[in-house]
Design an enzyme around this catalytic site. Sequence first.
Site, short mmCIF file in Angstrom:
data_model
loop_
_atom_site.label_atom_id
_atom_site.label_comp_id
_atom_site.label_asym_id
_atom_site.label_seq_id
_atom_site.Cartn_x
_atom_site.Cartn_y
_atom_site.Cartn_z
N HIS A 35 0.84 -1.37 0.06
CA HIS A 35 0.00 0.03 -0.24
C HIS A 35 0.99 1.16 -0.09
O HIS A 35 1.65 1.48 1.17
CB HIS A 35 -1.31 0.23 1.15
CG HIS A 35 -2.45 0.68 1.23
ND1 HIS A 35 -3.53 0.82 0.67
CD2 HIS A 35 -2.10 2.27 1.66
CE1 HIS A 35 -4.12 1.53 0.74
NE2 HIS A 35 -3.61 3.12 1.39
N ASP A 77 0.09 5.37 -1.30
CA ASP A 77 -0.30 6.91 -1.36
C ASP A 77 -0.39 7.08 -2.20
O ASP A 77 -0.87 9.05 -2.85
CB ASP A 77 -1.26 7.54 -0.61
CG ASP A 77 -2.87 5.88 0.28
OD1 ASP A 77 -3.69 6.14 -0.56
OD2 ASP A 77 -1.94 5.96 1.19
N GLU A 80 -9.13 1.46 -2.47
CA GLU A 80 -9.05 1.41 -0.93
C GLU A 80 -10.69 2.03 -0.81
O GLU A 80 -10.76 3.33 -0.36
CB GLU A 80 -7.90 2.78 -0.40
CG GLU A 80 -8.03 2.56 1.22
CD GLU A 80 -6.78 3.33 1.26
OE1 GLU A 80 -6.57 2.91 2.64
OE2 GLU A 80 -6.32 4.04 1.00
N HIS A 137 -13.26 2.10 4.08
CA HIS A 137 -12.43 2.52 4.10
C HIS A 137 -12.61 3.49 5.25
O HIS A 137 -12.94 2.48 6.72
CB HIS A 137 -12.16 4.42 3.55
CG HIS A 137 -11.09 4.98 3.71
ND1 HIS A 137 -10.81 6.33 4.35
CD2 HIS A 137 -9.86 4.78 3.80
CE1 HIS A 137 -9.31 7.08 4.26
NE2 HIS A 137 -8.85 5.27 4.72
N HIS A 178 -8.86 -1.64 7.16
CA HIS A 178 -10.12 -1.18 7.46
C HIS A 178 -10.78 -1.04 7.83
O HIS A 178 -12.28 -0.92 8.20
CB HIS A 178 -10.27 0.38 6.24
CG HIS A 178 -9.25 1.24 6.08
ND1 HIS A 178 -8.57 2.39 6.93
CD2 HIS A 178 -8.06 1.34 5.37
CE1 HIS A 178 -8.80 3.46 6.73
NE2 HIS A 178 -7.32 2.29 5.78
N HIS A 192 -2.52 -2.84 4.73
CA HIS A 192 -2.02 -2.64 6.01
C HIS A 192 -2.50 -2.19 6.94
O HIS A 192 -2.29 -1.45 7.13
CB HIS A 192 -1.43 -1.06 5.38
CG HIS A 192 -2.87 -0.24 4.55
ND1 HIS A 192 -3.92 -0.70 4.11
CD2 HIS A 192 -3.40 1.29 4.89
CE1 HIS A 192 -4.71 0.16 3.83
NE2 HIS A 192 -4.04 1.14 4.68
N ASP A 235 2.66 2.34 3.55
CA ASP A 235 1.42 3.41 3.59
C ASP A 235 2.34 4.41 3.69
O ASP A 235 1.60 5.18 4.12
CB ASP A 235 0.28 3.59 4.50
CG ASP A 235 -0.90 4.72 4.73
OD1 ASP A 235 -1.23 4.49 3.82
OD2 ASP A 235 -1.26 4.08 5.41
#
Length: 434
Positions: A56, A58, A161, A188, A229, A250, A358
Amino acid sequence: MTSEQIPGQADGQNDGPAPAGGRASTPGSAPAGPPAPELVERARALLRETPVVDGHNDLPWAMRAQAGYDLDAIDLAADQRVRLHTDLARLAAGGVGAQFWSVYVRSDLAGDHAVSATLEQIDFVRALTDRYPDRLRLALTADDMETARAEGRIASLMGAEGGHSIDCSLATLRALHQLGVRYLTLTHNDNLPWADSATDKPVAGGLTRFGEEVVREMNRLGMLVDLSHVSADTMRDALRVSEAPVIFSHSSARAVCDHPRNVPDDVLAQLPGNGGLAMATFVPKFILPAAIEWTLAADENMRAHGFHPLETTPAAMDRQRAFEAASPRPVATPATVADHLDHMREVAGIDHIGIGGDFDGTAFVPAGLDDVAGYPNLIAELLHRSWSAADLAKLTWHNAVRVLRDAEDVARGLQRTRRPSIATIEQLDGGAAA
């Protein structure tokens, strides 16, 4: 993205006891010292053979927030450490061989807005791989990952995500798969009409009937079911329904840091039977108990100054740094992450753990894991704890490739007997999709 994210970034939080052995740090204590140089060199040599598959990153959302996806404005072939955790040189220095780029969109985007923003994220990842073809290779399969490694390029995969990206539509789910998305994080930070999030008040009690149908359709497609999540009950429901391995892209160990974004031991213990994979995250508020309260205060400070707590624009980061200067934050280290990995290995087994840092999805990172160049420091810490080269190779590369290949195998079997689902949330759950 983290559970306390920034527009332009992604995920984070932490808490819990540490396993015995190595330089395990006491939560809230001073950071452990840097790894010995000879261990870092051994780590680099191991990563040249079996590089990191990171679950993961972003970067796509960070590029959206900071540059409107403009790769001329932020050239990732140049040093971008002032603005980002990620650039091409640091990926190489960190021994990254495959990256799941998160095609995340904030959960306050809904309906068509969420779908179109997800498509823009996918478009960026494809533009990224087209821009740097000598360094990156778009990967859709486990074989593609191995080919990229043989070519010395970074396999670039995509994970969406949050199930809000499909707007309660299985046809949209299929379209995302056709465009290259290879995992969907079911939620999420907020609940969906068909699944409960870890950081929202439970409503469905896990997955609804439509949520179960989403999982089954993902299995038929060969899209990995990502349970980072989601609530613990959603995790358990997905494991009950899924015919293919699941992942946590993650998330770390809840027994080590009691945060709802982490994985409870009873769920970790189910991964061998499912074949799945839990990829430990680096976000301090998910791995270091002392960081939880500090992060809540930092988030309130951001809101008080007109910023979203997850925002990582230069102005927002200036505000974060000012808060940190006045109220020093508890600092995690590679030893903090290693405590989680030690525990996850003990409960789930070496074949069912991985890494999902992350980066560019959190405002704060551990000392020594400051950006994507830091993976050798974590591997050095695990070498210090007597992890074998064979176990480290599973952690960094082999487990993730195997899980995607197993999902592909399940999909081939299901596609021989099962047609694409045309079920709707109204048919299965009643009422209208919220």
